[in-house]
Write an enzyme that holds these catalytic residues in place. Sequence first.
Site, PDB file in Angstrom:
ATOM      1  N   TYR A  10       0.806  -1.228   0.000  1.00  0.00           N
ATOM      2  CA  TYR A  10       0.000   0.000   0.000  1.00  0.00           C
ATOM      3  C   TYR A  10       0.833   1.267   0.000  1.00  0.00           C
ATOM      4  O   TYR A  10       0.283   2.362   0.012  1.00  0.00           O
ATOM      5  CB  TYR A  10      -0.917  -0.004   1.234  1.00  0.00           C
ATOM      6  N   GLY A  11       2.156   1.152  -0.022  1.00  0.00           N
ATOM      7  CA  GLY A  11       3.002   2.343   0.074  1.00  0.00           C
ATOM      8  C   GLY A  11       4.132   2.352  -0.933  1.00  0.00           C
ATOM      9  O   GLY A  11       3.900   2.326  -2.133  1.00  0.00           O
ATOM     10  N   THR A  12       5.363   2.375  -0.435  1.00  0.00           N
ATOM     11  CA  THR A  12       6.536   2.537  -1.301  1.00  0.00           C
ATOM     12  C   THR A  12       6.814   1.328  -2.180  1.00  0.00           C
ATOM     13  O   THR A  12       7.653   1.409  -3.079  1.00  0.00           O
ATOM     14  CB  THR A  12       7.797   2.853  -0.480  1.00  0.00           C
ATOM     15  N   LEU A  13       6.126   0.212  -1.955  1.00  0.00           N
ATOM     16  CA  LEU A  13       6.302  -0.979  -2.805  1.00  0.00           C
ATOM     17  C   LEU A  13       5.370  -0.957  -4.024  1.00  0.00           C
ATOM     18  O   LEU A  13       5.499  -1.790  -4.914  1.00  0.00           O
ATOM     19  CB  LEU A  13       6.061  -2.254  -1.988  1.00  0.00           C
ATOM     20  N   GLU A  75      10.859  -3.979   5.950  1.00  0.00           N
ATOM     21  CA  GLU A  75       9.829  -3.504   6.881  1.00  0.00           C
ATOM     22  C   GLU A  75      10.236  -3.646   8.355  1.00  0.00           C
ATOM     23  O   GLU A  75       9.452  -3.345   9.247  1.00  0.00           O
ATOM     24  CB  GLU A  75       8.509  -4.245   6.634  1.00  0.00           C
TER      25      GLU A  75
END
Length: 117
Positions: A10-13, A75
């Site tokens: 949901y973010g930087t990936l 993470e």
Amino acid sequence: MESPHIVFVYGTLRQGESNHHYLRESEYLGRFETTSDYALYDLGEYPGLIKGHQTVVGEVYRITAEVLNQLDILEDIPNEYRREKIDTPYGSAWIYLYQQSIQHDEEIVSGDWCQRV
């Protein structure tokens, strides 16, 4: 042959984001919006997802155990994030939940890291 894992990011990936290269060899399964059980916060360089009352937008990928291990390192499992399973239309997927304090951070009301600006 190792069984693949499924992960919800949901973010930087996500596609076009700074850490998407971790998933370059992984199979993109599709876009997904969670149930309204989460809240997404802008932590500066990356987001933090916690339990809450919003939906969160992201992408689902089929990944290898090696990629999952790399994501766990990225993470900072089990210190900064922890992994849980969620149901997606593509099967049960890992999701990373933030474990630190978020009192001074801004909630991304849209639930979409890529639309945070």
